[in-house]
Design a protein around this motif. Sequence first.
Motif, PDB file in Angstrom:
ATOM      1  N   ASP A 201     -29.512  15.677  19.680  1.00 55.65           N
ATOM      2  CA  ASP A 201     -29.833  14.394  20.534  1.00 55.65           C
ATOM      3  C   ASP A 201     -29.280  14.244  21.856  1.00 55.65           C
ATOM      4  OD1 ASP A 201     -30.653  13.370  17.872  1.00 55.65           O
ATOM      5  OD2 ASP A 201     -28.826  12.536  17.299  1.00 55.65           O
ATOM      6  N   ALA A 202     -28.513  14.808  22.303  1.00 54.80           N
ATOM      7  CA  ALA A 202     -28.040  14.854  23.661  1.00 54.80           C
ATOM      8  C   ALA A 202     -28.886  15.571  24.458  1.00 54.80           C
ATOM      9  CB  ALA A 202     -26.592  15.341  23.724  1.00 54.80           C
ATOM     10  N   LEU A 203     -29.440  16.648  23.928  1.00 53.32           N
ATOM     11  CA  LEU A 203     -30.348  17.468  24.904  1.00 53.32           C
ATOM     12  C   LEU A 203     -31.795  16.824  25.100  1.00 53.32           C
ATOM     13  CD1 LEU A 203     -29.281  20.886  23.251  1.00 53.32           C
ATOM     14  CD2 LEU A 203     -29.171  20.176  25.890  1.00 53.32           C
ATOM     15  N   GLN A 204     -32.077  15.972  24.069  1.00 56.15           N
ATOM     16  CA  GLN A 204     -33.288  15.417  24.236  1.00 56.15           C
ATOM     17  C   GLN A 204     -33.683  14.609  25.699  1.00 56.15           C
ATOM     18  OE1 GLN A 204     -36.003  15.655  22.081  1.00 56.15           O
ATOM     19  NE2 GLN A 204     -34.915  16.823  20.715  1.00 56.15           N
ATOM     20  N   GLY A 205     -34.722  15.111  26.464  1.00 54.31           N
ATOM     21  CA  GLY A 205     -35.193  14.447  27.593  1.00 54.31           C
ATOM     22  C   GLY A 205     -34.401  15.143  28.643  1.00 54.31           C
ATOM     23  N   LEU A 206     -33.573  15.861  28.653  1.00 54.12           N
ATOM     24  CA  LEU A 206     -32.782  16.404  29.907  1.00 54.12           C
ATOM     25  C   LEU A 206     -33.774  17.525  30.587  1.00 54.12           C
ATOM     26  CD1 LEU A 206     -28.955  17.077  28.549  1.00 54.12           C
ATOM     27  CD2 LEU A 206     -30.072  14.999  29.973  1.00 54.12           C
ATOM     28  N   LYS A 207     -33.594  17.609  31.854  1.00 50.69           N
ATOM     29  CA  LYS A 207     -34.273  18.755  32.496  1.00 50.69           C
ATOM     30  C   LYS A 207     -33.056  19.814  32.983  1.00 50.69           C
ATOM     31  CE  LYS A 207     -38.041  15.835  34.125  1.00 50.69           C
ATOM     32  NZ  LYS A 207     -38.861  15.310  35.012  1.00 50.69           N
ATOM     33  N   ALA A 208     -33.633  21.039  33.665  1.00 46.19           N
ATOM     34  CA  ALA A 208     -32.712  21.831  34.058  1.00 46.19           C
ATOM     35  C   ALA A 208     -31.824  21.227  35.241  1.00 46.19           C
ATOM     36  CB  ALA A 208     -33.388  22.936  34.767  1.00 46.19           C
ATOM     37  N   GLY A 209     -30.609  21.646  35.126  1.00 50.69           N
ATOM     38  CA  GLY A 209     -29.631  20.721  36.411  1.00 50.69           C
ATOM     39  C   GLY A 209     -29.137  19.566  35.826  1.00 50.69           C
ATOM     40  N   GLU A 210     -29.525  18.929  34.727  1.00 52.70           N
ATOM     41  CA  GLU A 210     -28.919  17.755  34.395  1.00 52.70           C
ATOM     42  C   GLU A 210     -28.159  18.024  33.257  1.00 52.70           C
ATOM     43  OE1 GLU A 210     -33.066  14.666  35.151  1.00 52.70           O
ATOM     44  OE2 GLU A 210     -32.563  15.533  33.282  1.00 52.70           O
ATOM     45  N   SER A 211     -27.081  16.911  33.221  1.00 53.29           N
ATOM     46  CA  SER A 211     -26.022  16.969  32.304  1.00 53.29           C
ATOM     47  C   SER A 211     -26.024  15.725  31.343  1.00 53.29           C
ATOM     48  CB  SER A 211     -24.534  17.341  33.058  1.00 53.29           C
ATOM     49  OG  SER A 211     -24.526  18.404  33.670  1.00 53.29           O
ATOM     50  N   LYS A 212     -25.156  15.819  30.312  1.00 52.53           N
ATOM     51  CA  LYS A 212     -24.993  14.609  29.573  1.00 52.53           C
ATOM     52  C   LYS A 212     -23.635  14.847  28.841  1.00 52.53           C
ATOM     53  CE  LYS A 212     -27.283  11.262  26.497  1.00 52.53           C
ATOM     54  NZ  LYS A 212     -28.764  11.152  25.719  1.00 52.53           N
ATOM     55  N   ARG A 213     -22.848  13.773  28.565  1.00 57.11           N
ATOM     56  CA  ARG A 213     -21.554  13.859  27.835  1.00 57.11           C
ATOM     57  C   ARG A 213     -22.043  13.063  26.475  1.00 57.11           C
ATOM     58  NH1 ARG A 213     -16.025  12.077  30.228  1.00 57.11           N
ATOM     59  NH2 ARG A 213     -16.316  13.984  31.097  1.00 57.11           N
ATOM     60  N   PHE A 214     -21.278  13.808  25.373  1.00 56.89           N
ATOM     61  CA  PHE A 214     -21.515  12.873  24.091  1.00 56.89           C
ATOM     62  C   PHE A 214     -20.180  13.330  23.201  1.00 56.89           C
ATOM     63  CE2 PHE A 214     -22.987  17.324  23.525  1.00 56.89           C
ATOM     64  CZ  PHE A 214     -22.596  17.736  22.234  1.00 56.89           C
ATOM     65  N   SER A 215     -20.095  12.502  22.106  1.00 54.25           N
ATOM     66  CA  SER A 215     -18.851  12.643  21.418  1.00 54.25           C
ATOM     67  C   SER A 215     -19.013  13.550  20.012  1.00 54.25           C
ATOM     68  CB  SER A 215     -18.258  11.421  21.028  1.00 54.25           C
ATOM     69  OG  SER A 215     -17.909  10.613  22.224  1.00 54.25           O
ATOM     70  N   ALA A 216     -18.131  14.234  19.459  1.00 56.15           N
ATOM     71  CA  ALA A 216     -18.315  15.133  18.236  1.00 56.15           C
ATOM     72  C   ALA A 216     -17.101  15.300  17.941  1.00 56.15           C
ATOM     73  CB  ALA A 216     -19.113  15.982  18.397  1.00 56.15           C
ATOM     74  N   GLY A 217     -16.794  15.779  16.280  1.00 56.99           N
ATOM     75  CA  GLY A 217     -15.705  16.345  15.961  1.00 56.99           C
ATOM     76  C   GLY A 217     -15.602  17.609  16.292  1.00 56.99           C
ATOM     77  N   LEU A 218     -14.392  18.108  16.616  1.00 56.75           N
ATOM     78  CA  LEU A 218     -14.044  19.421  16.939  1.00 56.75           C
ATOM     79  C   LEU A 218     -13.368  20.321  16.084  1.00 56.75           C
ATOM     80  CD1 LEU A 218     -13.528  18.783  20.955  1.00 56.75           C
ATOM     81  CD2 LEU A 218     -15.605  19.498  19.849  1.00 56.75           C
ATOM     82  N   VAL A 219     -13.479  21.445  16.096  1.00 62.18           N
ATOM     83  CA  VAL A 219     -12.623  22.234  15.173  1.00 62.18           C
ATOM     84  C   VAL A 219     -10.870  22.000  15.403  1.00 62.18           C
ATOM     85  CG1 VAL A 219     -11.847  24.552  14.466  1.00 62.18           C
ATOM     86  CG2 VAL A 219     -14.201  24.105  15.172  1.00 62.18           C
ATOM     87  N   GLY A 220     -10.419  21.781  14.264  1.00 61.82           N
ATOM     88  CA  GLY A 220      -8.781  21.706  14.469  1.00 61.82           C
ATOM     89  C   GLY A 220      -8.579  20.197  14.434  1.00 61.82           C
ATOM     90  N   MET A 221      -9.557  19.216  14.543  1.00 61.22           N
ATOM     91  CA  MET A 221      -9.190  17.734  14.667  1.00 61.22           C
ATOM     92  C   MET A 221      -9.176  17.134  13.389  1.00 61.22           C
ATOM     93  SD  MET A 221     -11.470  16.543  18.161  1.00 61.22           S
ATOM     94  CE  MET A 221     -10.458  14.997  18.407  1.00 61.22           C
ATOM     95  N   ALA A 222      -8.572  16.207  13.109  1.00 57.37           N
ATOM     96  CA  ALA A 222      -8.256  15.613  11.906  1.00 57.37           C
ATOM     97  C   ALA A 222      -9.654  14.791  11.479  1.00 57.37           C
ATOM     98  CB  ALA A 222      -7.294  14.480  11.838  1.00 57.37           C
ATOM     99  N   GLU A 223     -10.167  14.424  10.124  1.00 59.06           N
ATOM    100  CA  GLU A 223     -11.167  13.717  10.062  1.00 59.06           C
ATOM    101  C   GLU A 223     -11.288  12.428  10.601  1.00 59.06           C
ATOM    102  OE1 GLU A 223     -13.650  12.611   5.948  1.00 59.06           O
ATOM    103  OE2 GLU A 223     -11.832  13.550   5.829  1.00 59.06           O
ATOM    104  N   GLY A 224     -12.564  12.166  11.449  1.00 62.15           N
ATOM    105  CA  GLY A 224     -12.742  10.680  12.088  1.00 62.15           C
ATOM    106  C   GLY A 224     -12.432  10.999  13.440  1.00 62.15           C
ATOM    107  N   GLN A 225     -11.546  11.966  13.815  1.00 55.46           N
ATOM    108  CA  GLN A 225     -11.294  12.078  15.366  1.00 55.46           C
ATOM    109  C   GLN A 225     -12.422  13.001  15.995  1.00 55.46           C
ATOM    110  OE1 GLN A 225      -7.436  14.014  15.195  1.00 55.46           O
ATOM    111  NE2 GLN A 225      -6.473  12.270  15.919  1.00 55.46           N
ATOM    112  N   THR A 226     -12.858  12.566  17.309  1.00 60.76           N
ATOM    113  CA  THR A 226     -13.679  13.123  17.995  1.00 60.76           C
ATOM    114  C   THR A 226     -13.162  13.528  19.456  1.00 60.76           C
ATOM    115  OG1 THR A 226     -14.451  10.769  19.022  1.00 60.76           O
ATOM    116  CG2 THR A 226     -15.560  11.704  16.986  1.00 60.76           C
ATOM    117  N   GLY A 227     -14.001  14.249  20.133  1.00 60.33           N
ATOM    118  CA  GLY A 227     -13.521  14.791  21.529  1.00 60.33           C
ATOM    119  C   GLY A 227     -14.916  14.567  22.263  1.00 60.33           C
TER     120      GLY A 227
END
Length: 410
Positions: A201-227
């Motif tokens: 979803d974060a990549l949709q509509g981006l072009k080369a050179g553009e950035s975007k920040r999104f939140s997601a659960g990461l390995v080692g994090m407790a359930e419900g926590q995001t980075g």
Amino acid sequence: MKSAVEKLNETRVKISIEVTFDEMAPFLADAYEAVSKRVNIPGFRKGKVPQAMIDQRVGRAVVLDEAINHAIPTFYTQAAREAKVSPIGRPEVDIKELKDKVSLSLEVEVDIRPDIELPDFSKITLTVDDVEVTDAEIEEQLTALRARFGTLTTVEKAVETGDFVTIDLVAKVEGEEIDGGTVNDVSYEVGSNRMVDGLDDALQGLKAGESKRFSAGLVGMAEGQTGDIDVTVKAVKHRDLPEADDAFAKLSSEFETLAQLKADISARLERIKQMEQGSTARDLLVEKLMTEVKVPVPTNIIEKEVHSHLEGEGRLEDEAHRAEVIESTTKSFTQEIIFDTIVDAEQVSVNENELTEYLFRASQRYGMTPDQFIKEVTDAGQVNTMIAEVARAKALAGVLGRVKVVTKSG
């Protein structure tokens, strides 16, 4: 040895056993030898202490205790075999009487696999779907094959599903980069959902050179926590597929024409669906057996399994979860009883080649070499469990061969 069996209920028996000291002789000899190797008595080397001296210095009771402990499994197993019962779970042993140099009497209570009545498999009819290969399925396989021979071309456009992108990723928690959370120049197919939840979803509509920040659960994090994850698009590429024609058929296969290639794809899909029919029939048979065969289940074994499971999860007080675990444990145990009864009824045995083939396939599922997997299984004492699994699968396949399987079209 004399033995008698009293049936306490459908899943538990009491076995009374009486053995003479003549039958105990080998165990007593082993016990004296074992004690002799452990004691230090002046004037005697370890392992060479006379029995009379052991009785005097250590005590006959110590020897008897060791001999009985080693003898019980042998006599208990023999008695169970003679009574034609199949113990499950840990036996409870009660020594009723010990007459030194005369006899030993004991009682063993143990849960057993209950006697159940299996159906006449030749009278069972199961219905499965017809094998039908559609043009859309053939085209899907052909497209996947074309994709393997596709070429990637860098394009100046906004990212869409199906594009390939080259990206950098940086993962942070509370503003701090995490160890191993940075990757550069990764090639990724948008829409494949093979990396991090939310990336597509974060990549949709981006072009080369553009950035975007999104939140997601990461390995080692407790359930419900995001980075937070920063994604930067460095290049957008479109995959061009070769034309589906005779030239492509020659390039990608041993066939001369596209029609021949499609016919082969259709035949392969048909074989796969026929195998799926067999798997479906097996699942339907198991479901039918689970529904229709009455299986008494040892409640105390279920309770112990459930308690151990919940204790391991630290959820002993979670009554809702307890109900779920009881249901799943009972279902699993019931299935094992049915399968093992079929194994006995069909007199199924497992040879070395069948076990080796099973272990080889299992090692692939776990991403291990066969040698590594066999060592793990052996070290964990799970070889007999593996043999039982092979026997159950073999027995089920055997009775499935007697079941009538028809398609919905008849």
